[in-house]
Write an enzyme that holds these catalytic residues in place. Structure first.
Site, PDB file in Angstrom:
ATOM      1  N   ASP A 167       1.125  -1.317  -0.009  1.00 41.32           N
ATOM      2  CA  ASP A 167       0.135   0.039  -0.564  1.00 41.32           C
ATOM      3  C   ASP A 167       0.825   1.160   0.379  1.00 41.32           C
ATOM      4  O   ASP A 167       0.914   2.081  -1.213  1.00 41.32           O
ATOM      5  CB  ASP A 167      -1.136   0.313   0.936  1.00 41.32           C
ATOM      6  N   GLU A 397       1.936  -9.483  11.581  1.00 38.85           N
ATOM      7  CA  GLU A 397       1.319  -8.603  10.064  1.00 38.85           C
ATOM      8  C   GLU A 397       3.328  -8.551   9.475  1.00 38.85           C
ATOM      9  O   GLU A 397       2.949  -9.253   8.452  1.00 38.85           O
ATOM     10  CB  GLU A 397       0.355  -8.629  10.563  1.00 38.85           C
TER      11      GLU A 397
HETATM   12  C1  GLC Z   1      -3.096  -5.013   3.437  1.00 44.80           C
HETATM   13  C2  GLC Z   1      -1.824  -5.243   2.452  1.00 44.80           C
HETATM   14  C3  GLC Z   1      -2.087  -6.070   1.669  1.00 44.80           C
HETATM   15  C4  GLC Z   1      -2.605  -7.157   2.078  1.00 44.80           C
HETATM   16  C5  GLC Z   1      -4.525  -7.111   3.275  1.00 44.80           C
HETATM   17  C6  GLC Z   1      -4.853  -7.705   4.288  1.00 44.80           C
HETATM   18  O1  GLC Z   1      -3.725  -3.863   2.763  1.00 44.80           O
HETATM   19  O2  GLC Z   1      -0.900  -3.955   2.472  1.00 44.80           O
HETATM   20  O3  GLC Z   1      -1.090  -6.353   0.561  1.00 44.80           O
HETATM   21  O4  GLC Z   1      -3.164  -7.743   1.276  1.00 44.80           O
HETATM   22  O5  GLC Z   1      -3.628  -5.683   4.018  1.00 44.80           O
HETATM   23  O6  GLC Z   1      -3.969  -8.563   4.799  1.00 44.80           O
END
Ligand code: GLC
Length: 418
Positions: A167, A397
């Site tokens: 992102d 995460e």
């Molecule tokens: C965030 C991450 C993305 C992922 C999502 C769910 O937006 O940047 O890569 O798929 O979270 O984990």
């Protein structure tokens, strides 16, 4: 029991996180922060499940495609409900799909994962492969190759930072600065209610993310138009290399089901692979780097996805020597590998999401590619560092590459899957 001390305990904990985050036939990235099905998360989840429940792994893949658009795109989020704790939800995207989805895609790891599942048990896998292959895999690959290249080019563009899966990477800074956020509809973020704001994208970035969603929605999600004329189109080494690898795996799957026409079509995509890599190569940085398709300017720093060229099957000796030097420099500048962005760059931030932290899924694919090309030492270092931070801090995460500490959501599904 967040910090298991043996490998068996670590495995047991990983399996229970996958099970706890199951939501019927698909799996949530984590409870609270991400209450829907995410595209590439689900594919890594399938890989995790395939270690102990192959049937469930195939099911995870199949459910993702319930959100596939008629034009072939598999969306980045499939919303099957409207959860007020998440923003932006289905009404903001207005995709017009059933079930509702977001309006962009995500890195296409699916074919590679499907090949792994198929190889685990061909007899079980064959009928399921036959079902997912034509409509799902071929159509989605075709969508990327038709909708996300700009005429004459061959590198794959993302038209929203969310499509890259990374992102707030510094890779998008310059291109995003050219998106005018003026007039964005007022909104309230929800992510910062779940997680410390210093670990998340800034409000300035968020305004632009939302502005891009509004733009797409106003075109009625006309993806050819968005790529050609929209406010944001950046060639991404991550999406490009992951798709190249997926194309190669899809070709092997085509052989397995004797789909000769598909094989030929895939060859036409692979024919442009080196050209796409050429477009991304930055001699001055000694690495592959994102490149703004509107200005042709390279991003001015190195992200971890630069090293996915091996995973993609791209090896050009005179470049690789430089790329290896860059990799060694980056490995030596962080205590734990692999930082998502160059620690020696002024934009590096060890805690802020994709601007420095370690992500287990990226580590896994980078290390897999390195191992395939004989770079065992680097690959092992990345693998062992990934395990070390998880063992020490838990299934977060992402992780701070300097201190190792976990951040963002906890009990995170894809970290457990890896
Ligand atoms: C965030 C991450 C993305 C992922 C999502 C769910 O937006 O940047 O890569 O798929 O979270 O984990």
């Amino acid at each position: 029991m967040d910090k298991p001390s043996t490998d068996t305990e670590l495995d047991r904990r990983a399996i229970s996180i996958l099970r706890e985050n199951e939501w019927g036939d698909y799996t949530l990235p984590t409870r609270g922060l991400y209450p829907y099905q995410w595209n590439w998360d689900s594919m890594f989840v399938a890989l995790g499940f395939s270690e102990f429940d192959l049937d469930r792994a195939w099911t995870e893949v199949e459910t993702l495609f319930q959100g596939q658009w008629k034009n072939g795109m598999a969306a980045h989020i499939v919303f099957r409900s409207d959860d007020p704790s998440y923003f932006p939800g289905p009404s903001i995207w207005s995709s017009g799909q059933n079930p509702p989805t977001s309006g962009c895609s995500q890195p296409l790891v699916a074919a590679t994962v499907v090949r792994d599942l198929y190889e685990k048990d061909r007899e079980v896998g064959l009928p399921r492969l036959q079902k997912v292959f034509p409509k799902l895999l071929m159509a989605w690959h075709r969508w990327f190759h038709a909708m996300r290249v700009i005429s004459g080019g061959s590198a794959i563009a993302v038209t929203h930072p969310w499509e890259s899966g990374r992102d707030n990477s510094p890779d998008w800074d310059e291109a995003l600065a050219n998106v005018d956020p003026y007039g964005v509809t007022p909104y309230m973020r929800r992510d910062t209610g779940h997680v410390d704001p210093s670990m998340r994208p800034t409000d300035e970035e968020y305004d632009r993310y939302l502005k891009l969603v509004e733009y797409g929605r106003e075109t009625g999600w006309d993806h050819a138009h968005i790529t050609r004329e929209g406010p944001f189109a950046v060639a991404d080494p991550g999406v490009s290399f992951i798709l190249m690898r997926a194309d190669r795996d899809l070709k092997e799957l085509a052989k397995a089901i004797d789909a000769q026409d598909s094989e030929k079509e895939i060859d036409t995509w692979l024919y442009h692979a080196e050209e796409a890599a050429d477009y991304l190569w930055s001699e001055s940085q000694g690495a592959y780097a994102a490149r703004d398709m509107r200005t042709d300017e390279h991003a001015d720093g190195v992200s971890s996805v630069a090293f996915l060229s091996y995973y993609a099957g791209i090896s050009i000796p005179r470049r690789d020597a430089k790329l290896q030097r860059t990799l060694r420099r980056i490995l030596n500048s962080a205590r734990y590998s692999l930082p998502s962005f160059d620690p020696e760059h002024r934009k590096f931030d060890s805690k802020r999401y994709w601007r420095g932290p370690i992500w287990a899924i990226v580590n896994y694919i980078v290390a897999r590619g390195l191992a395939e090309y004989g770079f065992e030492r680097e690959s092992e270092r990345i693998r062992l560092d990934t395990r070390a931070v998880i063992r020490k801090y838990g299934f977060f995460e992402y992780f701070d590459p300097m201190e190792g500490r976990g951040a963002g959501g906890n009990q995170f599904t894809w970290t457990a899957a890896i």
